[in-house]
Design an enzyme around this catalytic site. Structure first.
Site, mmCIF file in Angstrom:
data_model
loop_
_atom_site.group_PDB
_atom_site.id
_atom_site.type_symbol
_atom_site.label_atom_id
_atom_site.label_comp_id
_atom_site.label_asym_id
_atom_site.label_seq_id
_atom_site.Cartn_x
_atom_site.Cartn_y
_atom_site.Cartn_z
ATOM 1 N N SER A 228 -7.300 56.237 34.207
ATOM 2 C CA SER A 228 -7.467 56.331 32.771
ATOM 3 C C SER A 228 -8.516 57.396 32.434
ATOM 4 O O SER A 228 -8.343 58.557 32.785
ATOM 5 C CB SER A 228 -7.812 54.948 32.195
ATOM 6 O OG SER A 228 -7.669 54.925 30.802
ATOM 7 N N GLU A 360 3.039 51.543 30.792
ATOM 8 C CA GLU A 360 1.644 51.832 30.447
ATOM 9 C C GLU A 360 1.211 51.267 29.092
ATOM 10 O O GLU A 360 0.226 50.545 28.979
ATOM 11 C CB GLU A 360 1.421 53.359 30.423
ATOM 12 C CG GLU A 360 1.468 54.041 31.764
ATOM 13 C CD GLU A 360 0.151 53.955 32.533
ATOM 14 O OE1 GLU A 360 -0.801 53.321 32.046
ATOM 15 O OE2 GLU A 360 0.084 54.535 33.625
ATOM 16 N N HIS A 468 -0.855 49.407 31.643
ATOM 17 C CA HIS A 468 -2.012 50.249 31.935
ATOM 18 C C HIS A 468 -3.091 49.454 32.666
ATOM 19 O O HIS A 468 -3.506 48.394 32.206
ATOM 20 C CB HIS A 468 -2.579 50.784 30.617
ATOM 21 C CG HIS A 468 -3.647 51.819 30.747
ATOM 22 N ND1 HIS A 468 -3.378 53.107 31.151
ATOM 23 C CD2 HIS A 468 -4.984 51.766 30.512
ATOM 24 C CE1 HIS A 468 -4.503 53.803 31.147
ATOM 25 N NE2 HIS A 468 -5.487 53.012 30.771
#
Length: 559
Positions: A228, A360, A468
């Site tokens: 990320s 995600e 995610h």
């Protein structure tokens, strides 16, 4: 996400609360390792829990199969006159420094309803994990982890690296770096200052280069990996002239130089998001912040002195922290936007592994549904219209709500493909075009039943799938999830750890006992060369993510 104005509208305030929840979820402290064993008596009599660094001796903690050295300073505390300055080396110490517990995390974005600041400005520390056994062959590869958290939250100590270190026979380093207003503030008085949080990361890499051999690591075999915001930082270092020679391999998880979000991605009213900002824009926001903080008298030096005199509490508000979470370009560390540098071929030539998770955006959409429900096709169409304007009908024709279990899941699929998968593949294609002989590998984590990260709201009508951050428990164990990995998932975890550490050792994730992982061939974008990582039998195999995620459509739409 991008920074809202200093006086955000109601939609942006609600989006901020959602972002705070997301930051908290991806930066939860992992459970401490169990089974700490006794150390040997003294380093001069073979005690491997004591190591001499450049600054002095540190005593770590044995956990049986591995030893941790926590809370080692890699730079001086960035406090007082050193606030908003590039990191300077830590001072030496006498005697043996205790390194048996992590240091405080950097000041974090305050959670909704929190009564005070979390973390400390004195936070430039790192943790080192080393296997207890003798190395299999020579010096060990070094893996340096940069945590995620939107440049607003997280800590290196949230990630237990014992399994990566022992199974992969690697030295693993996890790093704290400045966040929010403390890490990404800009002001005309600072000139073209570097993004301080990214400068911290490079200072940590310089510390690794100077000290790796003392922990049995090879300073010429450093792999920088992160997820990320951590991956976005690695993208910056790939294009940063000041990062030359600091690492030899890179792994980018769920973030690339081309990551971006359209309008309204997080919630209605949120602006489009690019992860990096021009220096002048950051300085403009900094000037407004200085006025809000009552620092307006005199010239730039006086204003900066006033700002450096403000307490941590005055600066660490949710509003101010989120106003500074986009690293600036147009300075010595980042002369230009990383996306532009990548497109021009101005990046370091080194092996790269990059990938995304199959679902995600379900994590972000799932967090937003209570405040911004997407119940009907009309709700879905409104979100598409805000995000894509005149192109919304074309997007809706490609992603019909009726083809998905719910309109909310259709919206998550749109954002996953547009913002994560296809931008990551495009970044890979750009790298391949400029460096065709480079070792380049792509992956897609695709466990539809991955354990849900602890704290996410339960919604039986909205499964998170491979959302995610959901690959984290497969690399770092233990990790806070609502249930442990099952047997098939533990097998996948073993394979992922082996792939990651093989890449760290050789620049190629392949080994003789693993399903083959082809290079990311981008001469034909439809080549099924992204490695699917899933737990079912045969779940590890090449797939055509470009076709599955409608990337030809998004490529045409972006032209």
């Amino acid at each position: 996400m991008s920074a809202p104005p200093l006086n955000p509208k109601a939609g942006l305030r609600a989006a901020l609360l959602l972002l705070l929840c997301a930051v908290a979820l991806v930066s939860i402290t992992a459970a401490p390792a169990a089974g700490a064993g006794p150390g040997s008596p003294d380093s001069r009599r073979g005690d491997r829990t004591v190591v001499r660094t450049e600054q002095g001796l540190v005593r770590g903690l044995s956990h049986g199969s591995y030893t941790t050295f926590d809370g080692i300073p890699y730079a001086a505390p960035p406090t007082g006159p050193l606030r908003w300055r590039a990191p300077v080396p830590a001072t030496a110490w006498q005697g043996v420094r205790d390194a048996t517990r992590p240091a405080e995390r950097c000041v974090q974005m305050p959670a909704p309803g929190a009564s005070g600041v979390t973390g400390s400005e004195d936070c430039l520390y790192l943790d080192v994990t080393v296997p207890t056994a003798e190395p299999a062959a020579g010096k060990r590869p070094v893996m340096v982890w940069m945590h995620g958290g939107a440049f607003l939250g997280g800590s290196g100590s949230d990630y237990n690296a014992g399994r990566l270190s022992v199974q992969g026979d690697a030295v693993v380093v996890t790093v704290n770096y400045r966040l929010g207003i403390f890490g990404y503030f800009g002001h005309p008085g600072l000139g073209a200052a570097p993004p301080f949080g990214l400068a911290d990361q490079q200072a940590a890499l310089r510390w690794v280069r100077a000290n790796a051999v003392r922990f049995g690591g090879d300073p010429r075999s450093v792999t920088l990996f992160g997820e990320s915001a951590g991956a976005l930082g690695i993208c910056a270092h790939l294009t940063s002239p000041t990062a030359a020679g600091l690492f030899q391999r890179a792994v980018l998880q769920s973030g690339s130089c081309l990551t971006s979000f359209p309008r309204g991605a997080l919630a209605p009213g949120t602006p489009a998001y690019e992860p990096f900002a021009p220096e002048a824009e950051v300085q403009m926001v900094g000037t407004r912040a200085a006025r809000q903080l009552g620092c307006t008298e005199g010239g730039n030096e006086e204003v900066l002195a006033c700002l450096r005199g403000r307490s941590t509490d005055r600066l660490a508000t949710a509003q101010l922290m989120q106003s500074f979470n986009r690293p600036a370009f147009g300075n010595g560390l980042l002369p230009e936007a990383p996306a532009r540098a990548l497109a021009s071929g101005r990046f370091h030539r080194l092996p790269v592994m990059l990938g995304t998770n199959h679902d995600e955006m379900r994590m972000f959409v799932g967090l937003s549904l209570a405040a911004f429900p997407i119940r009907t096709e009309g709700d879905y169409r409104a979100r598409l219209t805000e995000a894509f304007g005149a192109a919304a009908p074309a997007v809706e024709a490609r992603y019909r709500a009726a083809d998905h279990p719910s309109p909310a899941l259709a919206w998550a699929a749109v954002l996953t493909d547009r913002s994560f998968t296809c931008t990551t593949l495009a970044a890979g294609r750009t790298i391949a075009e400029h460096a065709p002989g480079l070792s380049l590998h792509g992956y897609e984590f695709d466990d539809p039943h991955a354990p849900v990260l602890a704290g996410l709201p339960a919604n039986p009508d909205f499964p998170y799938g491979a959302a995610h951050g959901f690959e984290m428990p497969f690399l770092f164990t233990p990790f806070p999830t609502e249930r442990p990995l099952d047997e098939a998932q533990r097998t996948l975890s073993d394979r992922m750890v082996a792939y990651w550490t093989a890449f760290a050792r050789t620049g190629n994730p392949n080994s003789t006992d693993a399903p083959p992982w082809p290079a990311l061939r981008m001469s034909s974008p439809h080549a099924p060369s992204v490695q699917s990582l899933a737990p079912e039998p045969g779940g590890i195999h090449p797939v055509d993510a470009y076709a599955t995620h409608q990337c030809s459509f998004w490529d045409r739409l972006s032209r």
